[in-house]
Design a protein around this motif. Structure first.
Motif, mmCIF file in Angstrom:
data_model
loop_
_atom_site.group_PDB
_atom_site.id
_atom_site.type_symbol
_atom_site.label_atom_id
_atom_site.label_comp_id
_atom_site.label_asym_id
_atom_site.label_seq_id
_atom_site.Cartn_x
_atom_site.Cartn_y
_atom_site.Cartn_z
ATOM 1 N N ALA A 208 0.846 -1.197 0.000
ATOM 2 C CA ALA A 208 0.000 0.000 0.000
ATOM 3 C C ALA A 208 0.882 1.248 0.000
ATOM 4 O O ALA A 208 0.575 2.246 -0.674
ATOM 5 N N PHE A 209 1.980 1.195 0.743
ATOM 6 C CA PHE A 209 2.969 2.301 0.748
ATOM 7 C C PHE A 209 3.522 2.508 -0.666
ATOM 8 O O PHE A 209 3.535 3.621 -1.187
ATOM 9 N N ARG A 210 3.949 1.420 -1.296
ATOM 10 C CA ARG A 210 4.510 1.509 -2.649
ATOM 11 C C ARG A 210 3.482 2.095 -3.629
ATOM 12 O O ARG A 210 3.810 2.947 -4.460
ATOM 13 N N ASP A 211 2.216 1.669 -3.483
ATOM 14 C CA ASP A 211 1.158 2.163 -4.376
ATOM 15 C C ASP A 211 0.899 3.650 -4.149
ATOM 16 O O ASP A 211 0.689 4.399 -5.105
ATOM 17 N N ALA A 212 0.913 4.062 -2.868
ATOM 18 C CA ALA A 212 0.693 5.478 -2.561
ATOM 19 C C ALA A 212 1.810 6.331 -3.170
ATOM 20 O O ALA A 212 1.559 7.411 -3.704
ATOM 21 N N VAL A 213 3.039 5.820 -3.086
ATOM 22 C CA VAL A 213 4.183 6.540 -3.676
ATOM 23 C C VAL A 213 4.014 6.611 -5.198
ATOM 24 O O VAL A 213 4.228 7.669 -5.812
ATOM 25 N N ALA A 214 3.589 5.509 -5.787
ATOM 26 C CA ALA A 214 3.370 5.491 -7.250
ATOM 27 C C ALA A 214 2.284 6.484 -7.651
ATOM 28 O O ALA A 214 2.317 7.055 -8.745
ATOM 29 N N ASP A 215 1.322 6.702 -6.736
ATOM 30 C CA ASP A 215 0.247 7.673 -7.006
ATOM 31 C C ASP A 215 0.671 9.110 -6.728
ATOM 32 O O ASP A 215 -0.154 10.024 -6.819
ATOM 33 N N GLY A 216 1.921 9.298 -6.280
ATOM 34 C CA GLY A 216 2.444 10.659 -6.131
ATOM 35 C C GLY A 216 2.591 11.151 -4.701
ATOM 36 O O GLY A 216 3.047 12.269 -4.486
ATOM 37 N N GLU A 217 2.206 10.352 -3.720
ATOM 38 C CA GLU A 217 2.339 10.798 -2.324
ATOM 39 C C GLU A 217 3.828 10.890 -1.955
ATOM 40 O O GLU A 217 4.589 9.944 -2.193
ATOM 41 N N ARG A 218 4.245 12.000 -1.353
ATOM 42 C CA ARG A 218 5.655 12.191 -0.982
ATOM 43 C C ARG A 218 5.829 12.559 0.485
ATOM 44 O O ARG A 218 6.948 12.702 0.961
ATOM 45 N N ASN A 219 4.695 12.759 1.191
ATOM 46 C CA ASN A 219 4.738 13.181 2.588
ATOM 47 C C ASN A 219 5.104 11.970 3.477
ATOM 48 O O ASN A 219 4.299 11.061 3.670
ATOM 49 N N VAL A 220 6.323 11.989 4.027
ATOM 50 C CA VAL A 220 6.819 10.814 4.756
ATOM 51 C C VAL A 220 6.022 10.520 6.030
ATOM 52 O O VAL A 220 5.634 9.364 6.248
ATOM 53 N N PRO A 221 5.728 11.529 6.881
ATOM 54 C CA PRO A 221 4.928 11.203 8.069
ATOM 55 C C PRO A 221 3.583 10.567 7.708
ATOM 56 O O PRO A 221 3.129 9.624 8.372
ATOM 57 N N VAL A 242 8.055 1.409 12.713
ATOM 58 C CA VAL A 242 7.829 1.617 11.275
ATOM 59 C C VAL A 242 8.594 2.877 10.930
ATOM 60 O O VAL A 242 8.373 3.921 11.550
ATOM 61 N N GLU A 243 9.541 2.793 10.009
ATOM 62 C CA GLU A 243 10.333 3.970 9.647
ATOM 63 C C GLU A 243 10.477 4.056 8.137
ATOM 64 O O GLU A 243 10.539 3.022 7.455
ATOM 65 N N ILE A 244 10.540 5.286 7.649
ATOM 66 C CA ILE A 244 10.875 5.501 6.239
ATOM 67 C C ILE A 244 12.137 6.364 6.240
ATOM 68 O O ILE A 244 12.122 7.487 6.757
ATOM 69 N N LEU A 245 13.231 5.820 5.724
ATOM 70 C CA LEU A 245 14.536 6.484 5.831
ATOM 71 C C LEU A 245 15.239 6.496 4.475
ATOM 72 O O LEU A 245 14.909 5.697 3.582
ATOM 73 N N SER A 246 16.227 7.383 4.356
ATOM 74 C CA SER A 246 17.004 7.434 3.111
ATOM 75 C C SER A 246 17.937 6.220 3.039
ATOM 76 O O SER A 246 18.312 5.645 4.059
ATOM 77 N N VAL A 247 18.294 5.834 1.819
ATOM 78 C CA VAL A 247 19.249 4.731 1.593
ATOM 79 C C VAL A 247 20.460 5.327 0.867
ATOM 80 O O VAL A 247 20.265 6.070 -0.108
ATOM 81 N N PRO A 248 21.706 5.065 1.290
ATOM 82 C CA PRO A 248 22.108 4.099 2.317
ATOM 83 C C PRO A 248 22.404 4.721 3.688
ATOM 84 O O PRO A 248 22.838 4.005 4.585
ATOM 85 N N ASP A 249 22.136 6.020 3.866
ATOM 86 C CA ASP A 249 22.565 6.660 5.119
ATOM 87 C C ASP A 249 21.558 6.510 6.259
ATOM 88 O O ASP A 249 21.855 6.833 7.405
ATOM 89 N N LEU A 250 20.360 6.039 5.947
ATOM 90 C CA LEU A 250 19.296 5.856 6.943
ATOM 91 C C LEU A 250 18.996 7.153 7.714
ATOM 92 O O LEU A 250 18.911 7.165 8.942
ATOM 93 N N GLU A 251 18.866 8.245 6.950
ATOM 94 C CA GLU A 251 18.516 9.533 7.564
ATOM 95 C C GLU A 251 16.996 9.691 7.551
ATOM 96 O O GLU A 251 16.321 9.216 6.628
ATOM 97 N N LEU A 252 16.482 10.410 8.569
ATOM 98 C CA LEU A 252 15.050 10.731 8.615
ATOM 99 C C LEU A 252 14.707 11.721 7.511
ATOM 100 O O LEU A 252 15.521 12.580 7.172
ATOM 101 N N LEU A 253 13.507 11.594 6.961
ATOM 102 C CA LEU A 253 13.085 12.462 5.860
ATOM 103 C C LEU A 253 11.709 13.045 6.167
ATOM 104 O O LEU A 253 10.908 12.414 6.860
ATOM 105 N N ASP A 254 11.449 14.241 5.619
ATOM 106 C CA ASP A 254 10.088 14.777 5.659
ATOM 107 C C ASP A 254 9.381 14.477 4.348
ATOM 108 O O ASP A 254 8.194 14.164 4.312
ATOM 109 N N THR A 255 10.182 14.622 3.266
ATOM 110 C CA THR A 255 9.637 14.408 1.928
ATOM 111 C C THR A 255 10.435 13.308 1.258
ATOM 112 O O THR A 255 11.670 13.308 1.315
ATOM 113 N N LEU A 256 9.726 12.383 0.657
ATOM 114 C CA LEU A 256 10.374 11.270 -0.047
ATOM 115 C C LEU A 256 11.228 11.811 -1.190
ATOM 116 O O LEU A 256 10.762 12.622 -1.982
#
Ligand code: AMP
Length: 281
Positions: A208-221, A242-256
């Protein structure tokens, strides 16, 4: 297929291979094999002349309240499975062989080990990098094969290899799943029937996360909440993280942005399962 219990035996085996001009691949495991492990072994066999599978439940990477004592084991079955996909040797040392009395050396990667499983399992990655560094020194492989199932582990090992100039290639292979999407894991045998029925929600939430991203959602929270709510509303599932982080540095993000990983750990009773999905925008 040779079964080696001591460091001397596996060294002799891999030295012979190297002298004969053969490349050596290593697949580090804790045993109780499933298709995820076998896929690593098959790929290793395609890329390397000789494949060594290490089978060792490393006490150093388990916390005091974790499942070291109950971790599933079936050595004979594992050997038969490794042999069936063409492994050339199994290295299965005992604890005294790996950590003899007076043992006092450890390998630690800082930074990315403080996130995800590193924060919910203190000391876990220090145990992983120590045993993996030892296995690399013992086997001296040209390539070592890891699964994306343990995405943070693969990243930490790659960082260790780069930082410490270990001079081998880390190959990371995709997650192998059951037909209903549940990521294969030796720990899945702990699940009772009801938990096994509901556990695929981990994969469904990531889809569902992957589909939301494919639909244009970029808001990480918002994306993170979507995954968390789907899992929390499932009876018997308790979110560890549950975390969404950058690869490969594993930094927190606001926007994908760029390559990102959605990673999660969820408890079903005493059983803790992990899963993840990487997206690139
Ligand atoms: P383990 O025995 O659980 O420590 O796993 C040994 C190796 O197999 C690790 O590199 C894991 O990431 C990998 N592995 C375990 N389960 C899977 C899976 N479902 N798909 C791909 N790789 C896996």
């Amino acid at each position: 297929m040779q079964v080696c219990r001591t460091i001397g035996e596996i060294r002799e085996f891999t030295n012979k291979a190297r002298v004969a001009g053969k490349t050596v691949g290593l697949v580090p495991t804790m045993g109780y094999f499933h298709e995820g492990h076998l896929n690593l072994m098959r790929e290793a066999k395609k890329k390397c002349d000789v494949v060594v599978v290490s089978l060792y439940v490393n006490p150093l990477q388990f916390g005091p309240k974790e499942d070291l004592g109950e971790y599933p084991r079936d050595f004979d079955r594992d050997c038969a499975m490794a042999r069936s996909v063409g492994a050339d040797a199994v290295f299965a040392p005992g604890n005294d062989e790996m950590y003899p009395a007076g043992y006092s050396s450890f390998v630690e990667v800082t930074g990315i080990t403080g996130k995800l499983c590193g924060s919910s399992r203190p000391g876990h990655f220090r145990g992983v990098t120590t045993v993996v560094a030892k296995l690399f020194n013992i086997v001296r492989p040209d390539q070592a094969f890891f699964g994306q199932k343990d995405a943070q582990q693969a990243m930490v090992v790659e960082k260790m290899v780069r930082d410490l100039n270990m001079g081998l290639e880390i190959v990371t292979l995709p997650i192998v799943r059951e037909a209903d999407g549940l990521a294969m894991s030796s720990r899945n045998v702990y699940l009772d029937e009801e938990q096994r029925q509901t556990a695929p929600v981990l994969y469904h939430s990531l889809c569902a996360f992957r589909d939301a991203v494919a639909d244009g959602e970029r808001n990480v929270p918002k994306l993170r909440r979507g995954i968390e709510e789907m899992i929390s509303s499932t009876p018997g599932a308790k979110v560890d993280y549950v975390e969404i982080l950058s690869v490969p540095d594993l930094e927190l993000l606001d926007t994908l942005n760029g390559k990102c990983i959605a990673a999660l750990a969820v408890r079903f009773g005493k059983t803790r399962l992990i899963d993840n999905m990487v997206v690139e925008v």
